[in-house]
Design a protein around this motif. Structure first.
Motif, PDB file in Angstrom:
ATOM      1  N   GLY A  13       0.814  -1.204   0.000  1.00 43.90           N
ATOM      2  CA  GLY A  13       0.000   0.000   0.000  1.00 43.90           C
ATOM      3  C   GLY A  13       0.848   1.254   0.000  1.00 43.90           C
ATOM      4  O   GLY A  13       0.589   2.198  -0.750  1.00 43.90           O
ATOM      5  N   LEU A  14       1.883   1.278   0.832  1.00 41.63           N
ATOM      6  CA  LEU A  14       2.780   2.437   0.873  1.00 41.63           C
ATOM      7  C   LEU A  14       3.607   2.540  -0.403  1.00 41.63           C
ATOM      8  O   LEU A  14       3.794   3.628  -0.956  1.00 41.63           O
ATOM      9  CB  LEU A  14       3.706   2.331   2.087  1.00 41.63           C
ATOM     10  CG  LEU A  14       3.045   2.529   3.457  1.00 41.63           C
ATOM     11  CD1 LEU A  14       4.004   2.137   4.574  1.00 41.63           C
ATOM     12  CD2 LEU A  14       2.584   3.972   3.622  1.00 41.63           C
ATOM     13  N   MET A  15       4.098   1.398  -0.868  1.00 45.42           N
ATOM     14  CA  MET A  15       4.943   1.394  -2.069  1.00 45.42           C
ATOM     15  C   MET A  15       4.167   1.862  -3.298  1.00 45.42           C
ATOM     16  O   MET A  15       4.629   2.730  -4.051  1.00 45.42           O
ATOM     17  CB  MET A  15       5.494  -0.016  -2.304  1.00 45.42           C
ATOM     18  CG  MET A  15       6.505  -0.139  -3.428  1.00 45.42           C
ATOM     19  SD  MET A  15       7.057  -1.848  -3.622  1.00 45.42           S
ATOM     20  CE  MET A  15       7.724  -2.191  -1.990  1.00 45.42           C
ATOM     21  N   PHE A  16       2.971   1.332  -3.479  1.00 45.71           N
ATOM     22  CA  PHE A  16       2.189   1.662  -4.663  1.00 45.71           C
ATOM     23  C   PHE A  16       1.417   2.971  -4.517  1.00 45.71           C
ATOM     24  O   PHE A  16       0.714   3.370  -5.447  1.00 45.71           O
ATOM     25  CB  PHE A  16       1.233   0.515  -4.991  1.00 45.71           C
ATOM     26  CG  PHE A  16       1.907  -0.673  -5.614  1.00 45.71           C
ATOM     27  CD1 PHE A  16       2.075  -0.752  -6.987  1.00 45.71           C
ATOM     28  CD2 PHE A  16       2.404  -1.698  -4.831  1.00 45.71           C
ATOM     29  CE1 PHE A  16       2.715  -1.835  -7.562  1.00 45.71           C
ATOM     30  CE2 PHE A  16       3.040  -2.781  -5.386  1.00 45.71           C
ATOM     31  CZ  PHE A  16       3.204  -2.860  -6.760  1.00 45.71           C
ATOM     32  N   SER A  17       1.547   3.630  -3.369  1.00 48.16           N
ATOM     33  CA  SER A  17       0.947   4.955  -3.241  1.00 48.16           C
ATOM     34  C   SER A  17       1.634   5.953  -4.162  1.00 48.16           C
ATOM     35  O   SER A  17       1.020   6.938  -4.585  1.00 48.16           O
ATOM     36  CB  SER A  17       1.020   5.434  -1.785  1.00 48.16           C
ATOM     37  OG  SER A  17       2.358   5.631  -1.364  1.00 48.16           O
ATOM     38  N   LEU A  18       2.924   5.712  -4.496  1.00 46.19           N
ATOM     39  CA  LEU A  18       3.605   6.565  -5.478  1.00 46.19           C
ATOM     40  C   LEU A  18       2.909   6.472  -6.825  1.00 46.19           C
ATOM     41  O   LEU A  18       2.703   7.472  -7.514  1.00 46.19           O
ATOM     42  CB  LEU A  18       5.066   6.140  -5.615  1.00 46.19           C
ATOM     43  CG  LEU A  18       5.974   6.359  -4.405  1.00 46.19           C
ATOM     44  CD1 LEU A  18       7.352   5.775  -4.680  1.00 46.19           C
ATOM     45  CD2 LEU A  18       6.086   7.829  -4.071  1.00 46.19           C
ATOM     46  N   MET A  19       2.564   5.248  -7.211  1.00 42.09           N
ATOM     47  CA  MET A  19       1.840   5.053  -8.465  1.00 42.09           C
ATOM     48  C   MET A  19       0.454   5.693  -8.401  1.00 42.09           C
ATOM     49  O   MET A  19      -0.003   6.327  -9.360  1.00 42.09           O
ATOM     50  CB  MET A  19       1.737   3.559  -8.764  1.00 42.09           C
ATOM     51  CG  MET A  19       0.922   3.191  -9.984  1.00 42.09           C
ATOM     52  SD  MET A  19      -0.802   2.828  -9.544  1.00 42.09           S
ATOM     53  CE  MET A  19      -0.589   1.350  -8.557  1.00 42.09           C
ATOM     54  N   ALA A  20      -0.217   5.556  -7.253  1.00 42.37           N
ATOM     55  CA  ALA A  20      -1.545   6.145  -7.095  1.00 42.37           C
ATOM     56  C   ALA A  20      -1.488   7.668  -7.154  1.00 42.37           C
ATOM     57  O   ALA A  20      -2.381   8.311  -7.723  1.00 42.37           O
ATOM     58  CB  ALA A  20      -2.153   5.695  -5.764  1.00 42.37           C
ATOM     59  N   LEU A  21      -0.434   8.261  -6.601  1.00 39.67           N
ATOM     60  CA  LEU A  21      -0.271   9.714  -6.678  1.00 39.67           C
ATOM     61  C   LEU A  21      -0.065  10.153  -8.124  1.00 39.67           C
ATOM     62  O   LEU A  21      -0.555  11.213  -8.541  1.00 39.67           O
ATOM     63  CB  LEU A  21       0.914  10.160  -5.816  1.00 39.67           C
ATOM     64  CG  LEU A  21       0.704  10.113  -4.298  1.00 39.67           C
ATOM     65  CD1 LEU A  21       2.022  10.360  -3.567  1.00 39.67           C
ATOM     66  CD2 LEU A  21      -0.345  11.126  -3.862  1.00 39.67           C
ATOM     67  N   GLY A  22       0.670   9.350  -8.898  1.00 37.33           N
ATOM     68  CA  GLY A  22       0.853   9.660 -10.308  1.00 37.33           C
ATOM     69  C   GLY A  22      -0.454   9.603 -11.078  1.00 37.33           C
ATOM     70  O   GLY A  22      -0.750  10.482 -11.903  1.00 37.33           O
ATOM     71  N   VAL A  23      -1.265   8.585 -10.800  1.00 36.87           N
ATOM     72  CA  VAL A  23      -2.571   8.461 -11.452  1.00 36.87           C
ATOM     73  C   VAL A  23      -3.479   9.614 -11.027  1.00 36.87           C
ATOM     74  O   VAL A  23      -4.223  10.172 -11.846  1.00 36.87           O
ATOM     75  CB  VAL A  23      -3.209   7.098 -11.096  1.00 36.87           C
ATOM     76  CG1 VAL A  23      -4.646   7.029 -11.607  1.00 36.87           C
ATOM     77  CG2 VAL A  23      -2.386   5.957 -11.693  1.00 36.87           C
ATOM     78  N   PHE A  24      -3.418   9.995  -9.753  1.00 38.45           N
ATOM     79  CA  PHE A  24      -4.216  11.128  -9.260  1.00 38.45           C
ATOM     80  C   PHE A  24      -3.850  12.416 -10.004  1.00 38.45           C
ATOM     81  O   PHE A  24      -4.726  13.224 -10.334  1.00 38.45           O
ATOM     82  CB  PHE A  24      -3.974  11.294  -7.758  1.00 38.45           C
ATOM     83  CG  PHE A  24      -4.470  12.593  -7.195  1.00 38.45           C
ATOM     84  CD1 PHE A  24      -5.814  12.794  -6.932  1.00 38.45           C
ATOM     85  CD2 PHE A  24      -3.587  13.630  -6.928  1.00 38.45           C
ATOM     86  CE1 PHE A  24      -6.273  13.993  -6.415  1.00 38.45           C
ATOM     87  CE2 PHE A  24      -4.036  14.833  -6.412  1.00 38.45           C
ATOM     88  CZ  PHE A  24      -5.384  15.014  -6.156  1.00 38.45           C
ATOM     89  N   LEU A  25      -2.576  12.588 -10.271  1.00 37.06           N
ATOM     90  CA  LEU A  25      -2.111  13.810 -10.935  1.00 37.06           C
ATOM     91  C   LEU A  25      -2.730  13.977 -12.314  1.00 37.06           C
ATOM     92  O   LEU A  25      -3.167  15.071 -12.688  1.00 37.06           O
ATOM     93  CB  LEU A  25      -0.579  13.784 -11.035  1.00 37.06           C
ATOM     94  CG  LEU A  25       0.098  14.978 -11.719  1.00 37.06           C
ATOM     95  CD1 LEU A  25      -0.245  16.276 -11.013  1.00 37.06           C
ATOM     96  CD2 LEU A  25       1.608  14.775 -11.752  1.00 37.06           C
ATOM     97  N   THR A  26      -2.804  12.889 -13.087  1.00 37.81           N
ATOM     98  CA  THR A  26      -3.349  13.002 -14.436  1.00 37.81           C
ATOM     99  C   THR A  26      -4.877  12.915 -14.458  1.00 37.81           C
ATOM    100  O   THR A  26      -5.535  13.738 -15.080  1.00 37.81           O
ATOM    101  CB  THR A  26      -2.774  11.898 -15.348  1.00 37.81           C
ATOM    102  OG1 THR A  26      -2.866  10.626 -14.682  1.00 37.81           O
ATOM    103  CG2 THR A  26      -1.337  12.174 -15.708  1.00 37.81           C
ATOM    104  N   PHE A  27      -5.440  11.938 -13.779  1.00 39.58           N
ATOM    105  CA  PHE A  27      -6.877  11.705 -13.865  1.00 39.58           C
ATOM    106  C   PHE A  27      -7.687  12.746 -13.110  1.00 39.58           C
ATOM    107  O   PHE A  27      -8.786  13.101 -13.534  1.00 39.58           O
ATOM    108  CB  PHE A  27      -7.220  10.310 -13.336  1.00 39.58           C
ATOM    109  CG  PHE A  27      -7.054   9.219 -14.359  1.00 39.58           C
ATOM    110  CD1 PHE A  27      -8.133   8.765 -15.097  1.00 39.58           C
ATOM    111  CD2 PHE A  27      -5.818   8.660 -14.586  1.00 39.58           C
ATOM    112  CE1 PHE A  27      -7.988   7.766 -16.039  1.00 39.58           C
ATOM    113  CE2 PHE A  27      -5.652   7.661 -15.525  1.00 39.58           C
ATOM    114  CZ  PHE A  27      -6.739   7.203 -16.253  1.00 39.58           C
TER     115      PHE A  27
END
Length: 296
Positions: A13-27
């Protein structure tokens, strides 16, 4: 759910939060449906793995993976802004092409990292287990990425990027280049996803060409769950919500896979169905909460 499974869910969850933040930025911030993150995740992992096997410092390899992901985002933005290809299709084209590039970079579908020092090795040398070391590093990375995003969204460039996602015509009327904002936002987003892929490769001990399948779905699920739990009334709440959403999503997945009634239990093959159910529940939760509030 066992303690080991719970710690694994927190780690991912913590590791993939970086990916989730990236998706949040675009979407969310840029309103740009970017599917190239399914390619930038394994791209970051592949570049990082190759760098480590060539003797490059693991931390430098992570940075290289982030730049590789940002490069894919740049290609997607170029296809959209300069060649006038629909943003959704531009992301799909970049994602498809990235798999061939990843195979060229690694020279094989799967590249193991067993026996090499990783970014977690210094923490492990302090006496922590590999899983705890990964949790500590991922937590620090998530906090730093979240703080940077909060700061960035309050800068002039960040405000312009958010305005581009809200009303592109109004931003153009103010003399701001929307193409430039798309280049910055999509590249930055995929850079975060590439960083996540590089960290994940070192945590898993390998890089695989197919490890990015479903990345965008998992990222969106984390964003939606975070918004359902913590409404995004401000940038701070939105960023914290994404990180919490990533952890809740991974915990829900871990709980579902350990759930058993009699002889029935979920298998890893049911992961997509479980994700769909979680997203549906997160999307309907705010409406149900309002109805309950009205009823009271």
């Amino acid at each position: 759910m066992t303690t080991y499974a719970l710690l694994g869910a927190v780690e991912h969850g913590l590791m993939f939060s970086l990916m989730a933040l990236g998706v949040f930025l675009t979407f969310r911030a840029l309103d740009f449906p970017d599917l190239s993150v399914d390619g930038s995740f394994p791209m970051g992992a592949a570049v990082c793995a190759v760098c480590i096997t060539k003797g490059i410092n693991p931390y430098a390899a992570v940075v290289a993976g982030g730049f590789a992901g940002a490069g894919l985002g740049f290609v997607t933005a170029f296809l959209n802004t300069k060649l006038k290809i629909l943003n959704l299709l531009a992301g799909i084209l970049t994602m498809i092409a990235s798999y061939s590039v990843i195979l060229r970079i690694m020279g094989m579908p799967n590249l193991p990292l067993l026996g090499y020092d990783t970014i977690f090795t210094p923490i492990e040398n302090l006496g922590f287990s590999p899983q705890i070391a990964a949790i500590i590093f991922s937590a620090c990375a998530a906090v730093l990425a979240g703080l940077f995003l909060i700061w960035f969204f309050h800068t002039d460039m960040g405000l312009a990027l958010r305005a581009t996602g809200d009303n592109m015509k109004m931003v153009r009327a103010q003399g701001i280049s929307t193409d430039r904002m798309i280049f910055i936002g999509v590249s930055f987003s995929n850079g975060l996803v590439g960083l996540c892929g590089a960290i994940a490769a070192q945590s898993l001990g390998f890089s695989d060409v197919n490890m990015g399948i479903g990345t965008v779905v998992a990222g969106l699920a984390s964003v939606i769950v975070g918004e359902a739990v913590l409404s995004s009334r401000s940038v701070l709440r939105a960023v914290i919500g994404v990180i919490l959403g990533s952890m809740i999503y991974r915990m829900a997945i871990a709980y579902a896979l350990s759930f058993q009634i009699g002889d029935f239990r979920f298998s890893p093959g049911d992961l997509n169905m479980i994700t769909a159910v979680i997203v549906v529940a997160a999307l309907t939760f705010p409406g149900m909460r309002r109805k309950v509030g009205v009823g009271k």
